[in-house]
Enzyme design. Structure first.
Site, PDB file in Angstrom:
ATOM      1  N   ASP A   1      35.368  53.687  86.554  1.00  0.00           N
ATOM      2  CA  ASP A   1      34.719  52.968  87.652  1.00  0.00           C
ATOM      3  C   ASP A   1      35.585  53.059  88.909  1.00  0.00           C
ATOM      4  O   ASP A   1      36.817  53.051  88.828  1.00  0.00           O
ATOM      5  CB  ASP A   1      34.554  51.496  87.314  1.00  0.00           C
ATOM      6  CG  ASP A   1      33.622  51.246  86.145  1.00  0.00           C
ATOM      7  OD1 ASP A   1      33.272  52.194  85.437  1.00  0.00           O
ATOM      8  OD2 ASP A   1      33.264  50.073  85.935  1.00  0.00           O
TER       9      ASP A   1
ATOM     10  N   GLY B   1      33.501  58.993  87.337  1.00  0.00           N
ATOM     11  CA  GLY B   1      32.841  59.257  86.071  1.00  0.00           C
ATOM     12  C   GLY B   1      32.145  58.072  85.461  1.00  0.00           C
ATOM     13  O   GLY B   1      31.760  58.126  84.281  1.00  0.00           O
ATOM     14  N   ASP B   2      31.948  57.006  86.206  1.00  0.00           N
ATOM     15  CA  ASP B   2      31.196  55.837  85.739  1.00  0.00           C
ATOM     16  C   ASP B   2      30.616  55.158  86.976  1.00  0.00           C
ATOM     17  O   ASP B   2      30.325  55.833  87.960  1.00  0.00           O
ATOM     18  CB  ASP B   2      32.093  54.907  84.918  1.00  0.00           C
ATOM     19  CG  ASP B   2      31.310  54.094  83.889  1.00  0.00           C
ATOM     20  OD1 ASP B   2      30.265  53.528  84.252  1.00  0.00           O
ATOM     21  OD2 ASP B   2      31.735  54.012  82.727  1.00  0.00           O
ATOM     22  N   ASP B   3      30.456  53.828  86.966  1.00  0.00           N
ATOM     23  CA  ASP B   3      29.920  53.150  88.145  1.00  0.00           C
ATOM     24  C   ASP B   3      30.841  53.330  89.351  1.00  0.00           C
ATOM     25  O   ASP B   3      32.062  53.193  89.236  1.00  0.00           O
ATOM     26  CB  ASP B   3      29.772  51.652  87.869  1.00  0.00           C
ATOM     27  CG  ASP B   3      28.665  51.347  86.877  1.00  0.00           C
ATOM     28  OD1 ASP B   3      27.574  51.924  87.018  1.00  0.00           O
ATOM     29  OD2 ASP B   3      28.895  50.534  85.972  1.00  0.00           O
TER      30      ASP B   3
ATOM     31  N   SER C   1      27.638  59.011  91.236  1.00  0.00           N
ATOM     32  CA  SER C   1      27.894  58.706  89.833  1.00  0.00           C
ATOM     33  C   SER C   1      26.885  59.469  88.982  1.00  0.00           C
ATOM     34  O   SER C   1      25.722  59.079  88.897  1.00  0.00           O
ATOM     35  CB  SER C   1      27.771  57.202  89.560  1.00  0.00           C
ATOM     36  OG  SER C   1      27.842  56.949  88.173  1.00  0.00           O
TER      37      SER C   1
END
Length: 361
Positions: A131, A151-153, A184
């Site tokens: 995140d 790689g996430d939020d 994202s």
């Protein structure tokens, strides 16, 4: 005179990292029961702190951590790159944060935090749980003029997990996010939750672009969370090549342990979307409340999103109640009431005239 940019590298061998107690509002280390690894930059009970630079880089060298996490070789939860806890009057600006082992920038139970002109980077694939910014039980916070591709939020607003967050009782509130560009491919540009058991309110998101992403903005929760998400406003949101634009999900059933109360259901209400635009969006809206967690008082005003192909029910709603104002494209779901702006003005004028009458008894 040549300019010099500082690059600070993180150690990749976890045996050199101190272990810290679990966060009190999560109950345990988030990935493993027990302690968690510390952060490269960590502070507690601080006041008047500035972290800044001429766009120098703090590099978490997360590749080794990600590989060991996927191979289940870590015995404790990975640590954020930067974590500030129980502090106030914090400014973080003009730096680049990249390749964090876990969440990148994690203010926890802080007040009066400004994050400005920060670039946060991680591979959009194969960089688990990286995140960008996770405001967690924070109050009075500004995030502006940032670029985040992770790689996430990109940004995830949180306030504790199930019974631990309910007991900790520290909401996230009065948070403004503006002039931010996010990517994202795995999750969403901006999320609220799923850990939101202390409550989230008073969030304003404005002048934001989410591009080449899986989701634009998302609210995610589940039975057992408790808490609330309310008084949330999105204004001037641009979605550019996004699979699903706006998401509300109420079955995100991931729990810390078996001790949560399934009857502790969250409250979702007073959420508005104004001036939502974009192109190349597969499903503009997917809002799935439930009988036990309805989504109430949702407002859409002036929305035009170009879709990638024609399909029925691309504006999807279940147990969602609210209204639409102005021009909405694609057509909204039937259980959102159409509300004509001109009719509202006429009614307001009539009401005003009625109050102006001088009654002489």
């Amino acid at each position: 005179m040549a300019e010099c940019w500082l690059i600070l590298l993180i150690l990749q061998d976890e045996k050199y990292w101190p272990l810290m107690p679990p966060l009190p509002s999560y109950g345990y280390g988030r990935e493993h029961i027990g302690p968690r690894y510390g952060s490269l930059i960590h502070g507690q009970n601080l006041r008047d702190v500035v972290i800044t630079g001429h766009n120098g880089t703090i590099n978490g060298q997360g590749q080794t951590w990600w590989k060991k996490y996927r191979q289940k070789l870590l015995n404790h939860t990975r640590g954020p790159l930067v974590q500030i806890m129980w502090s106030r009057d914090i400014v973080i600006s003009n730096i680049t944060l990249r390749d964090s082992p876990f969440w990148t920038l994690h203010p926890y139970d802080c007040k009066n935090v400004t994050i400005r002109n920060v670039t946060i980077l991680a591979p959009v694939h194969d960089a688990p749980n990286t995140d960008g910014i996770d405001p967690d039980s924070c109050e009075d916070m500004l995030i502006e003029d940032c670029y985040i591709s992770v790689g996430d939020d990109g940004i995830a607003i949180k306030s504790g997990w199930d019974q631990y967050g309910i007991a900790y009782r520290q909401p996230s509130k009065n948070i403004r996010i503006r002039n931010v560009v996010l990517q994202s491919m795995v999750s969403a540009g901006i999320s609220i939750g799923s850990e939101m058991s202390g409550g989230v309110s008073g969030v304003t998101v404005e002048n934001v672009v989410v591009w080449n992403s899986r989701r634009g903005v998302r609210i995610k929760t589940a039975p057992g969370r408790g808490g609330y998400v309310q008084d949330i406003s999105y204004h001037n949101l641009t979605l550019d090549v996004v699979r699903v634009g706006i998401v509300i999900k109420t079955d995100y059933n991931e729990h810390p342990d078996e001790g949560y109360d399934p009857k502790a259901v969250p409250v979702l209400k007073d959420i508005s979307f104004t001036s939502i635009h974009g192109q190349g969006v597969r499903v503009p809206v997917r809002m799935h409340g439930s009988e036990e967690i309805p989504v109430r008082n949702v407002t859409f005003r002036d929305m035009s999103v170009g879709i990638t192909y024609k399909k029925k029910h691309i504006f999807q709603c279940a147990f969602v109640y609210g209204r639409v104002i102005g021009t909405i494209f694609p057509a909204p779901c039937d259980n959102l009431d159409r509300y004509d702006e001109q009719e509202r003005l006429v009614k307001r004028s009539a009401a005003q005239n009625a109050t102006d009458i001088d009654y002489d008894f």
